[in-house]
Each structure stands twice: as C-alpha cells, then as structure tokens.
Design a protein around this motif. Structure first.
Motif, mmCIF file in Angstrom:
data_model
loop_
_atom_site.group_PDB
_atom_site.id
_atom_site.type_symbol
_atom_site.label_atom_id
_atom_site.label_comp_id
_atom_site.label_asym_id
_atom_site.label_seq_id
_atom_site.Cartn_x
_atom_site.Cartn_y
_atom_site.Cartn_z
ATOM 1 N N GLY A 87 0.793 -1.227 0.000
ATOM 2 C CA GLY A 87 0.000 0.000 0.000
ATOM 3 C C GLY A 87 0.820 1.269 0.000
ATOM 4 N N GLY A 88 1.930 1.261 0.725
ATOM 5 C CA GLY A 88 2.765 2.452 0.802
ATOM 6 C C GLY A 88 3.318 2.880 -0.540
ATOM 7 N N LEU A 89 3.265 1.981 -1.525
ATOM 8 C CA LEU A 89 3.741 2.345 -2.860
ATOM 9 C C LEU A 89 2.878 3.446 -3.475
ATOM 10 C CD1 LEU A 89 4.513 -1.248 -4.150
ATOM 11 C CD2 LEU A 89 6.206 0.558 -3.809
ATOM 12 N N THR A 90 1.591 3.550 -3.066
ATOM 13 C CA THR A 90 0.750 4.628 -3.581
ATOM 14 C C THR A 90 1.234 5.972 -3.063
ATOM 15 O OG1 THR A 90 -0.890 4.444 -1.777
ATOM 16 C CG2 THR A 90 -1.249 3.107 -3.750
ATOM 17 N N VAL A 91 1.719 5.984 -1.816
ATOM 18 C CA VAL A 91 2.302 7.204 -1.245
ATOM 19 C C VAL A 91 3.673 7.467 -1.861
ATOM 20 C CG1 VAL A 91 3.222 8.252 0.868
ATOM 21 C CG2 VAL A 91 1.027 7.067 0.913
ATOM 22 N N PHE A 92 4.466 6.411 -1.970
ATOM 23 C CA PHE A 92 5.798 6.570 -2.556
ATOM 24 C C PHE A 92 5.729 7.107 -3.982
ATOM 25 C CE2 PHE A 92 9.205 4.448 -5.103
ATOM 26 C CZ PHE A 92 10.214 5.332 -4.748
ATOM 27 N N LYS A 93 4.760 6.640 -4.753
ATOM 28 C CA LYS A 93 4.611 7.100 -6.129
ATOM 29 C C LYS A 93 4.404 8.610 -6.176
ATOM 30 C CE LYS A 93 1.974 6.171 -10.370
ATOM 31 N NZ LYS A 93 0.910 5.323 -10.976
ATOM 32 N N SER A 94 3.556 9.126 -5.289
ATOM 33 C CA SER A 94 3.304 10.569 -5.249
ATOM 34 C C SER A 94 4.531 11.343 -4.763
ATOM 35 C CB SER A 94 2.114 10.867 -4.326
ATOM 36 O OG SER A 94 0.918 10.325 -4.845
ATOM 37 N N ILE A 95 5.216 10.794 -3.762
ATOM 38 C CA ILE A 95 6.415 11.455 -3.247
ATOM 39 C C ILE A 95 7.497 11.524 -4.320
ATOM 40 C CG2 ILE A 95 8.349 11.202 -1.632
ATOM 41 C CD1 ILE A 95 6.373 10.117 0.420
ATOM 42 N N THR A 97 -8.284 0.273 8.266
ATOM 43 C CA THR A 97 -8.187 -1.058 8.860
ATOM 44 C C THR A 97 -8.754 -1.017 10.276
ATOM 45 O OG1 THR A 97 -6.008 -0.671 9.850
ATOM 46 C CG2 THR A 97 -6.058 -1.480 7.567
ATOM 47 N N ARG A 98 -8.985 -2.191 10.851
ATOM 48 C CA ARG A 98 -9.462 -2.244 12.236
ATOM 49 C C ARG A 98 -8.475 -1.543 13.165
ATOM 50 N NH1 ARG A 98 -10.996 -7.997 11.587
ATOM 51 N NH2 ARG A 98 -13.261 -8.145 11.396
ATOM 52 N N GLY A 99 -7.183 -1.750 12.915
ATOM 53 C CA GLY A 99 -6.178 -1.147 13.780
ATOM 54 C C GLY A 99 -6.234 0.362 13.763
ATOM 55 N N THR A 100 -6.348 0.939 12.580
ATOM 56 C CA THR A 100 -6.416 2.398 12.466
ATOM 57 C C THR A 100 -7.692 2.930 13.095
ATOM 58 O OG1 THR A 100 -5.073 2.420 10.449
ATOM 59 C CG2 THR A 100 -6.490 4.315 10.839
ATOM 60 N N VAL A 101 -8.819 2.288 12.804
ATOM 61 C CA VAL A 101 -10.099 2.743 13.349
ATOM 62 C C VAL A 101 -10.114 2.624 14.872
ATOM 63 C CG1 VAL A 101 -12.563 2.191 13.474
ATOM 64 C CG2 VAL A 101 -11.424 2.334 11.256
ATOM 65 N N PRO A 122 -6.736 -7.629 2.264
ATOM 66 C CA PRO A 122 -6.508 -8.966 1.700
ATOM 67 C C PRO A 122 -6.916 -9.081 0.229
ATOM 68 C CG PRO A 122 -7.466 -9.154 3.879
ATOM 69 C CD PRO A 122 -7.506 -7.695 3.521
ATOM 70 N N LEU A 123 -8.020 -8.442 -0.152
ATOM 71 C CA LEU A 123 -8.426 -8.462 -1.553
ATOM 72 C C LEU A 123 -7.363 -7.832 -2.441
ATOM 73 C CD1 LEU A 123 -12.204 -7.484 -1.235
ATOM 74 C CD2 LEU A 123 -11.328 -9.629 -2.184
ATOM 75 N N ILE A 124 -6.823 -6.699 -2.005
ATOM 76 C CA ILE A 124 -5.813 -5.998 -2.794
ATOM 77 C C ILE A 124 -4.502 -6.768 -2.822
ATOM 78 C CG2 ILE A 124 -4.411 -3.890 -2.882
ATOM 79 C CD1 ILE A 124 -6.912 -2.435 -1.659
ATOM 80 N N GLU A 125 -4.074 -7.269 -1.660
ATOM 81 C CA GLU A 125 -2.804 -7.993 -1.589
ATOM 82 C C GLU A 125 -2.836 -9.258 -2.444
ATOM 83 O OE1 GLU A 125 -0.003 -7.668 1.196
ATOM 84 O OE2 GLU A 125 -0.482 -5.572 0.792
ATOM 85 N N ASN A 126 -4.043 -9.820 -2.621
ATOM 86 C CA ASN A 126 -4.170 -11.036 -3.428
ATOM 87 C C ASN A 126 -4.571 -10.752 -4.870
ATOM 88 O OD1 ASN A 126 -3.806 -13.535 -1.600
ATOM 89 N ND2 ASN A 126 -5.099 -12.195 -0.370
ATOM 90 N N GLY A 127 -4.574 -9.475 -5.254
ATOM 91 C CA GLY A 127 -4.847 -9.108 -6.625
ATOM 92 C C GLY A 127 -6.286 -9.319 -7.060
ATOM 93 N N HIS A 170 -3.426 1.200 0.867
ATOM 94 C CA HIS A 170 -3.829 0.198 -0.127
ATOM 95 C C HIS A 170 -5.069 0.638 -0.909
ATOM 96 C CE1 HIS A 170 -1.293 -2.445 2.277
ATOM 97 N NE2 HIS A 170 -1.439 -3.411 1.394
ATOM 98 N N TYR A 171 -5.950 1.357 -0.237
ATOM 99 C CA TYR A 171 -7.299 1.567 -0.753
ATOM 100 C C TYR A 171 -7.405 2.328 -2.074
ATOM 101 C CZ TYR A 171 -8.930 -0.037 3.874
ATOM 102 O OH TYR A 171 -9.182 -0.757 5.000
#
Length: 275
Positions: A15-23, A124-128, A156-161, A195-196
């Motif tokens: 997921g962090g790649l979406t942030v890295f791409k912008s940076i 995620t549950r952790g963030t919420v 999980p949906l995203i990580e599994n494509g 990720h979202y």
C-alpha cells in the motif's frame, strides 16, 4: 555527516507504494529505499505492541541502510507505532534521525474538503480502533464530525490481486453502506489506508457526485516537501541521485509483480533476510 542518505519509505506491504509514487513524482531528485514487510502483512488486526515491534524493527533496518529520514507510509503503523518511536526510541538511540507518518499531515487538511462538516474515514481495524483520526482531525477541525468504518477485507483483496474482480463488489458495497448509514450527509470520504486507492474505481462508481473521495499520496508528498523546506538541516543530508531501491521481507517475485501494478513501471526488489 555526509549527504549520502536516502529517504526510507516503510509499509506493511504494497500500500505504501501509492504514497511513494506521489512522493517520487513530486520530489524525484532524492534517493529512496522502499521496504515492505510483506511476510508479516497485513498489520491491521495486530495488537499495538506487535505493530510497534514490527515497525521499529523495520525502521531500524532502514536506519542501518543510512536513512536519516523515514516515512511510515502505513496508517496502521502511524496509528499504533509512530508516537512511541518518536518519543521513546529516537531521543534515546537515534537523536539525529526523524520518522514521520501519514495521519497528521492528512488530518491537517482533510477538513477543507468538506462543506457539510461530516467526514467519513475508512481504514483497517487497527487504524479505526486507535481513534487516531478522530483525535487528530478534532484537533485541527473541532467543528467537523468524523465517522469511521473499518474495512477488514479490503487489504486482503488488494494484496491477493482480487480488488478489481466481481467478488470484491460485495465488500465495497458492504463497508460503504455501513459508513453512509452513520450519516447520510457525509460529503468527504478519506481512504485512510494506503492500499485503498486501488479500489477507487469501484468505490467512486458507488458514490453520488457530491461526495469527494480523498487518497493520501499527494497530501503526504506535499507535506514532505514542506517539511524539507522547513528543515534544511535534514534536507542537506539527503542524497540526490534519483535512485530507487526496493526490499521486501516476503517473496520477491510476488512483490515485483504487485509493485509494478502499483507504480506502473517494472520493479526489481531484494529479499530482506535479517530484520
């Protein structure tokens, strides 16, 4: 201190790649090391102590590679580990180094995107469960009402494509319906997991035109650019060779395939053996 320090970007997975791409788009001149802890992802359902321990191990590995500045491009790590690392570990063991997250820079601006004063946060549950966004947004925009919705199946949906498959529709509908049932006049939804953004096509087609969908990449990139302007002592340490290196604690072939989709370019990663 020589100015040969790359900027470290950390996430529990892809997921962090979406942030890295912008940076990297906004600040292409710097050197970057991206680390995905894919072997232990996702972090969302782990305890505070476990997320803190995993995140600290990865941050210390990035420090060992020469990084003076590390960005936690992960909402769960930012919510559950950042403050402890900043207050306990950096002053005692790494006084010259800095670790920044994604929650505070997002909270500083998110209120400007809502006209109704009702904002939805999906994470995620952790963030919420950490209530970090409730506290941080409340600090900057005390009049804004924040409604949270955990989305445990999205990562999980995203990580599994499988995020663009028809099977993902059920979980997109489910969590959006649960969020909007809390307050029908929500007009800004923050995707509080890096990720979202890969689910944006499915999410956007289910929203009315007056609802703004907000991802974090550009916000965090703008915040980092501002940070470096305000902290020339850190900026002067950073290497500027436009280099990129990718590491994963998981399988490199799987990482490279997923990362190439996230970034839109070919990625060659190395396996992180010892954290």
């Amino acid at each position: 201190m020589n100015n040969q320090s790359p900027i470290g970007i950390f996430d529990s997975g892809y997921g962090g790649l979406t942030v890295f791409k912008s940076i990297a788009k906004q600040l292409p001149q710097y050197d970057y090391i991206y680390l995905g802890d894919n072997a232990r992802s996702p972090y969302g359902d782990h305890s505070f102590e476990t997320v803190y321990q995993y995140t600290l191990e990865c941050v210390e590995w990035l420090f060992a590679q020469g990084c003076q500045l590390v960005i936690l491009a992960c909402n769960t790590a930012s919510a559950k580990a950042l403050r402890s690392i900043q207050q306990l570990d950096l002053p005692q063991k790494y006084p010259g180094r800095r670790v920044l997250g994604v929650i505070r820079p997002t909270a500083e601006v998110v209120g400007h995107y809502s006209k109704s004063g009702n904002i939805g946060v999906m994470g995620t549950r952790g963030t919420v469960n950490s209530k970090s966004y409730l506290m941080e947004i409340g600090h900057f925009f005390p009049a804004v009402k924040v409604y949270q919705q955990s989305c445990p199946m999205w990562v999980p949906l995203i990580e599994n494509g499988e995020h663009l498959d028809a099977g993902a529709d059920y979980f997109v509908d489910k969590y959006l319906s649960q969020l909007l049932a809390q307050a029908p006049d929500i007009d800004c939804i923050l995707l509080a997991c890096t990720h979202y953004p890969l689910l944006v096509p499915k999410i956007a087609q289910r929203l009315e035109g007056n609802v703004q969908l907000l991802s974090q990449g550009e916000i965090v990139a703008n915040s980092l650019a501002d940070y470096l302007k305000r902290h020339p002592e850190m900026e002067s340490r950073l290497a500027k060779n436009n280099s990129r290196a990718y590491y994963t604690s998981g399988d490199t072939q799987s990482f490279d395939e997923h990362a190439s989709l996230f970034l839109g370019e070919e990625v060659r990663s190395e396996r992180l053996v010892n954290r």
